[in-house]
Enzyme design. Sequence first.
Site, PDB file in Angstrom:
ATOM      1  N   ASN A  58       0.854  -1.186   0.000  1.00 29.75           N
ATOM      2  CA  ASN A  58       0.000   0.000   0.000  1.00 29.75           C
ATOM      3  C   ASN A  58       0.892   1.240   0.000  1.00 29.75           C
ATOM      4  OD1 ASN A  58      -1.768   2.112   0.571  1.00 29.75           O
ATOM      5  ND2 ASN A  58      -2.941   0.955   2.083  1.00 29.75           N
ATOM      6  N   VAL A  59       0.777   2.092  -1.015  1.00 31.48           N
ATOM      7  CA  VAL A  59       1.674   3.245  -1.110  1.00 31.48           C
ATOM      8  C   VAL A  59       1.492   4.219   0.046  1.00 31.48           C
ATOM      9  CG1 VAL A  59       1.932   3.153  -3.624  1.00 31.48           C
ATOM     10  CG2 VAL A  59       0.091   4.536  -2.614  1.00 31.48           C
ATOM     11  N   ASN A  85       1.995   6.256 -10.101  1.00 37.28           N
ATOM     12  CA  ASN A  85       0.671   6.254 -10.716  1.00 37.28           C
ATOM     13  C   ASN A  85      -0.459   6.053  -9.716  1.00 37.28           C
ATOM     14  OD1 ASN A  85      -1.377   5.712 -13.003  1.00 37.28           O
ATOM     15  ND2 ASN A  85      -1.388   3.797 -11.835  1.00 37.28           N
ATOM     16  N   SER A 138      -3.156  14.963 -12.924  1.00 37.87           N
ATOM     17  CA  SER A 138      -4.472  15.089 -13.554  1.00 37.87           C
ATOM     18  C   SER A 138      -4.625  16.510 -14.077  1.00 37.87           C
ATOM     19  CB  SER A 138      -5.583  14.797 -12.542  1.00 37.87           C
ATOM     20  OG  SER A 138      -6.856  15.176 -13.047  1.00 37.87           O
ATOM     21  N   TYR A 150      -9.035  15.827  -4.360  1.00 38.67           N
ATOM     22  CA  TYR A 150      -8.293  15.347  -5.524  1.00 38.67           C
ATOM     23  C   TYR A 150      -7.564  16.501  -6.200  1.00 38.67           C
ATOM     24  CZ  TYR A 150      -7.558  12.704  -9.890  1.00 38.67           C
ATOM     25  OH  TYR A 150      -7.017  12.064 -10.979  1.00 38.67           O
ATOM     26  N   ALA A 152      -6.601  19.372  -5.034  1.00 30.31           N
ATOM     27  CA  ALA A 152      -5.523  19.925  -4.218  1.00 30.31           C
ATOM     28  C   ALA A 152      -4.306  19.014  -4.197  1.00 30.31           C
ATOM     29  CB  ALA A 152      -6.023  20.167  -2.796  1.00 30.31           C
ATOM     30  N   SER A 153      -4.526  17.716  -4.023  1.00 29.90           N
ATOM     31  CA  SER A 153      -3.393  16.791  -3.942  1.00 29.90           C
ATOM     32  C   SER A 153      -2.690  16.633  -5.282  1.00 29.90           C
ATOM     33  CB  SER A 153      -3.864  15.432  -3.410  1.00 29.90           C
ATOM     34  OG  SER A 153      -4.928  14.914  -4.182  1.00 29.90           O
ATOM     35  N   LYS A 154      -3.451  16.677  -6.377  1.00 28.57           N
ATOM     36  CA  LYS A 154      -2.833  16.585  -7.697  1.00 28.57           C
ATOM     37  C   LYS A 154      -2.112  17.878  -8.063  1.00 28.57           C
ATOM     38  CE  LYS A 154      -3.928  12.366  -8.939  1.00 28.57           C
ATOM     39  NZ  LYS A 154      -2.890  11.325  -9.145  1.00 28.57           N
ATOM     40  N   ILE A 183     -10.312   9.398 -18.839  1.00 28.40           N
ATOM     41  CA  ILE A 183      -9.847   8.173 -19.495  1.00 28.40           C
ATOM     42  C   ILE A 183     -10.844   7.055 -19.220  1.00 28.40           C
ATOM     43  CG2 ILE A 183      -7.952   6.535 -19.705  1.00 28.40           C
ATOM     44  CD1 ILE A 183      -7.208   9.410 -20.523  1.00 28.40           C
TER      45      ILE A 183
END
Length: 251
Positions: A58-59, A85, A138, A150, A152-154, A183
Amino acid sequence: MNLELNGKAVLVTGGSKGIGKAIAYAFLDEGAKVGIMGRNIDDLKATQKEGIEIFPGNVTDARDRERVMKDFIEKFGTIDILVNNAGGSNGSAVMETSMELFEEAMHLNFLSSVDLSKKAAEVMIGNEAGGSIINISSIFGRESGGKPTYNASKAALISFTKSFSDEMIKKGIRVNGIAPGSILHETGNWKKRLEQDPDTIHAFVDEHISAGRFGTVEEVASVAVFLASEKASWVVGCTLNVDGGQSYSNF
């Protein structure tokens, strides 16, 4: 095209499905030695084929990151290419989302990539040929199209990519990113939403994606192998949109 990646040691996180799986297979097709990291052992085994090694973990777990990097180096002797990824989306509107979910998103989409990048760079510095680190972000890291956690973290990942690239290029390591748009793949949310409400999703595509269709995982993977190759030797600190014109960003 021969991208001269034959024999390169590549680690892809979140490599058992979707974009990560396509990236792993694209590197394998180029003759690279590939390892994939993921949480689900069954998905990893289903993705595994000759030339691909699986590394369960788990990353978001620092101990798993340490173990997987150690096991990867022991298996392949080095690491030439890292593809960060693994990622995901959670929460809803800001005022309806707990701080715990914001923290989870940062650990999954950003901090895990920072840690793995540092660990990989420590090894790549000793490689005569340097190395390549690719962060999958993203288009919503540049504009507010996804969930706030999402976005903010990206966005943080895109900023880190540029900062780290400036530091690492001096040591022969190129750090770049890819910002996919929408995608379509079998295990993704777009597939589920398309099946549940095709009219709405087709209308979304017509309105928001200039190319008039969803992107494919293979189209993202093709950019990844290019960025990792010497064909992209002068591409440093860049996060490339791969989105069929979906992004509203014009710079």
